[in-house]
Design a protein around this motif. Structure first.
Motif, PDB file in Angstrom:
ATOM      1  N   PHE A 186      44.363  77.462  66.686  1.00 12.06           N
ATOM      2  CA  PHE A 186      43.818  77.007  67.969  1.00 12.06           C
ATOM      3  C   PHE A 186      44.246  77.913  69.120  1.00 12.06           C
ATOM      4  CE2 PHE A 186      44.063  72.641  65.834  1.00 12.06           C
ATOM      5  CZ  PHE A 186      42.770  72.756  65.339  1.00 12.06           C
ATOM      6  N   PRO A 232      41.232  74.331  73.424  1.00 11.04           N
ATOM      7  CA  PRO A 232      40.644  73.084  72.917  1.00 11.04           C
ATOM      8  C   PRO A 232      41.172  71.902  73.715  1.00 11.04           C
ATOM      9  CG  PRO A 232      41.466  74.443  71.104  1.00 11.04           C
ATOM     10  CD  PRO A 232      41.970  75.054  72.375  1.00 11.04           C
ATOM     11  N   SER A 233      40.380  70.878  73.861  1.00 12.35           N
ATOM     12  CA  SER A 233      40.806  69.710  74.632  1.00 12.35           C
ATOM     13  C   SER A 233      41.961  69.000  73.944  1.00 12.35           C
ATOM     14  CB  SER A 233      39.632  68.739  74.797  1.00 12.35           C
ATOM     15  OG  SER A 233      39.295  68.154  73.539  1.00 12.35           O
ATOM     16  N   LYS A 249      42.229  65.877  73.498  1.00 13.39           N
ATOM     17  CA  LYS A 249      41.656  64.863  72.610  1.00 13.39           C
ATOM     18  C   LYS A 249      41.334  65.468  71.252  1.00 13.39           C
ATOM     19  CE  LYS A 249      38.003  61.356  72.469  1.00 13.39           C
ATOM     20  NZ  LYS A 249      36.819  60.792  73.189  1.00 13.39           N
ATOM     21  N   PHE A 250      40.757  66.670  71.263  1.00 12.99           N
ATOM     22  CA  PHE A 250      40.440  67.355  70.008  1.00 12.99           C
ATOM     23  C   PHE A 250      41.716  67.689  69.238  1.00 12.99           C
ATOM     24  CE2 PHE A 250      40.150  71.404  67.738  1.00 12.99           C
ATOM     25  CZ  PHE A 250      39.128  71.128  66.836  1.00 12.99           C
ATOM     26  N   LEU A 251      42.717  68.209  69.950  1.00 17.10           N
ATOM     27  CA  LEU A 251      43.981  68.581  69.298  1.00 17.10           C
ATOM     28  C   LEU A 251      44.656  67.360  68.681  1.00 17.10           C
ATOM     29  CD1 LEU A 251      45.443  71.118  71.895  1.00 17.10           C
ATOM     30  CD2 LEU A 251      44.405  71.633  69.681  1.00 17.10           C
ATOM     31  N   ARG A 270      43.177  64.583  67.588  1.00 16.42           N
ATOM     32  CA  ARG A 270      42.427  64.184  66.398  1.00 16.42           C
ATOM     33  C   ARG A 270      42.694  65.137  65.237  1.00 16.42           C
ATOM     34  NH1 ARG A 270      36.456  62.530  68.875  1.00 16.42           N
ATOM     35  NH2 ARG A 270      37.096  60.507  69.789  1.00 16.42           N
ATOM     36  N   ALA A 271      42.745  66.435  65.541  1.00 19.02           N
ATOM     37  CA  ALA A 271      43.031  67.427  64.509  1.00 19.02           C
ATOM     38  C   ALA A 271      44.417  67.195  63.909  1.00 19.02           C
ATOM     39  CB  ALA A 271      42.936  68.838  65.094  1.00 19.02           C
TER      40      ALA A 271
END
Length: 460
Positions: free
Chosen positions: A413, A424-425, A427-429, A431-432
């Motif tokens: 990332f 990356p947001s 929120k994305f991080l 979830r990942a």
């Protein structure tokens, strides 16, 4: 029980060293760039910890958890396995990970992997400096090898001495020899004084060679008795040191390989038919023919093996018949040699990863039990440090894989951010991180479940 404890202590010591230094790599670069480290822990501490302290004028709490599955370094302003979302809702602070330039964050993330890899190279160098490199040259094993049915179908014959492949000459009898055969098109052996080239099939598999029973290839060692254990079957029969077993369980024995094969046959029969003590006794009762060293005469005897199918003899080894070669290294010479050796180990491990994505490879995954069993049954510092270096390379490689929740996921990332200019947001991080953590848990469950199934006898 004693062997289990020795292996457990070696495993715990090695893992503790590797985890401390891995997290220490993250800690070093964090402090170097002024990032606050909130917690530095050996082992995990869900619900409670074994030990914890916080020095005066320090932002870091140091501790030891109770769950020996690794460790962690909690860095301020970073989405990691702690899933601390509350902190991320607050305004970014200058001492936080998220406030630093991408290149600094990248170095912080690869710090652990870098330390593990350098540690492995250093350990290998020091092992070579202190103990040297002792090995048995394959081409000196003039009695040759014993091959299984699959190897003979390819063209190998008992007594062949492996010389090399179309890619390289053999040096040691180790996993690299099998790996070279798996990757080669042809292999050359010395057979009755002549060199013979064998064409290998395209579907040669290192995994199948290593897992096959009996083994694909084993050095031939004469079935000479090195020692006799008091009170066991051999001692009761009258076998003495130096005697040689020539037949066992109705089969001719030319080497310890043949003897072990017959023990395997008896093990299979025991598993299939021995339902009672009487059944077990019947399987364990067999005949043995041996040549007395003292008289030169052949003696035939009935023996009753132990419930574990042990005859009660110590076997001669390669060291009995062949002289090892030792290469000594000076202090400065040991570093390039150790680096070369470590890189070779890494290259072999990476090459073997292709087998993980096969059905047999998935079954071969091992957890903590499998790793612990790799340590020697007696405390040997040279073997301990070699094993620790190997685990350090594994830890470095596995952590750099681009899987979220591992260092490699964070690195992926960060590289994306450096290339695109957009991070990356959060929120994305987050979830990942959840996805990656779930994958790791599943892999851990599968690996340790394989250990349990192997222990119960359902897998080999």
């Amino acid at each position: 029980m004693e062997i289990f404890l020795i292996r457990l202590l070696q495993f715990m010591l090695a893992i503790s060293i590797l985890v401390l230094l891995h997290e220490g790599g993250h800690f070093f670069f964090s402090k170097l760039f002024g990032v606050r480290v909130e917690k530095f822990y050996l082992f995990f501490d869900p619900w409670f910890h074994l030990f914890e302290f916080k020095p005066k004028k320090s932002d870091t709490t140091y501790g030891v958890g109770w769950l020996p599955l690794g460790g962690y370094c909690k860095i301020s302003g970073m989405i990691d396995e702690s899933f601390d979302t509350e902190q991320m809702k607050q305004p970014a602070q200058p001492w936080e990970f998220r406030s630093k330039p991408a290149w600094q964050r990248l170095l912080i993330m690869i710090g652990g992997v870098l330390v593990n890899f350098l540690l492995a190279l250093f350990i290998y160098s020091m092992v070579l400096f202190y103990w040297g490199d002792s090995y048995m040259p394959v081409q000196n094993m003039t009695m040759g090898m014993k091959f299984n049915t699959e190897a003979k179908a390819i063209g190998f014959q008992d007594g062949d001495v492996p010389v090399g492949t179309d890619q390289k000459e053999f040096k040691k009898f180790d996993v690299d020899l099998f790996r070279n055969i798996a990757d080669a098109k042809t292999v050359t052996v010395k057979r009755k004084g002549k060199l013979v080239t064998i064409t290998l099939p395209e579907d040669m598999s290192l995994l199948k060679m290593l897992k096959s029973e009996p083994a694909f290839m084993r050095p031939i060692i004469p079935a000479e008795v090195d020692s006799v254990m008091p009170g066991m079957a051999a001692a009761k029969t009258g076998i003495r040191k130096g005697d040689r077993i020539v037949a066992f369980n109705g089969a001719q024995v030319n080497s310890w390989c043949d003897f072990d094969d017959q023990i395997g046959v008896m093990t299979d029969v025991m598993t299939a038919t021995a339902k009672t003590t009487k059944d077990s006794l019947k399987v364990r009762t067999t005949t043995l023919v041996y040549k007395s060293k003292a008289t030169g005469q052949l003696d035939t005897a009935k023996v009753v093996l132990s419930p574990e199918l042990q005859l009660g003899v110590g076997k001669t080894s390669l060291m009995t018949y062949y002289k090892p070669v030792t290469t000594e290294y000076g202090f400065l010479e040991s570093f390039p040699a150790g680096i070369k050796y470590g890189i070779g180990v890494l290259r072999g491990y990476v090459d073997d990863m292709k087998y993980v994505f096969t059905a047999d490879g998935a079954k071969s995954l091992g957890g903590f039990g499998a790793i612990g069993s790799l340590f020697p049954p007696v405390w040997d510092w040279m073997l301990f440090w070699r094993m620790t270096a190997f685990l350090s390379i594994i830890l470095a490689f596995m952590n750099i894989l681009p899987i979220p929740a591992l260092d490699g996921g964070h690195v992926l990332f960060l590289i994306y951010e450096m290339v695109t200019g957009r991070a990356p947001s959060e929120k994305f991080l987050l979830r990942a991180e959840y996805v990656g953590f779930t994958i790791l848990i599943l892999l851990m469950v599968v690996a340790n479940l394989n250990d349990v199934l192997r222990w119960l006898g359902f897998m080999h």
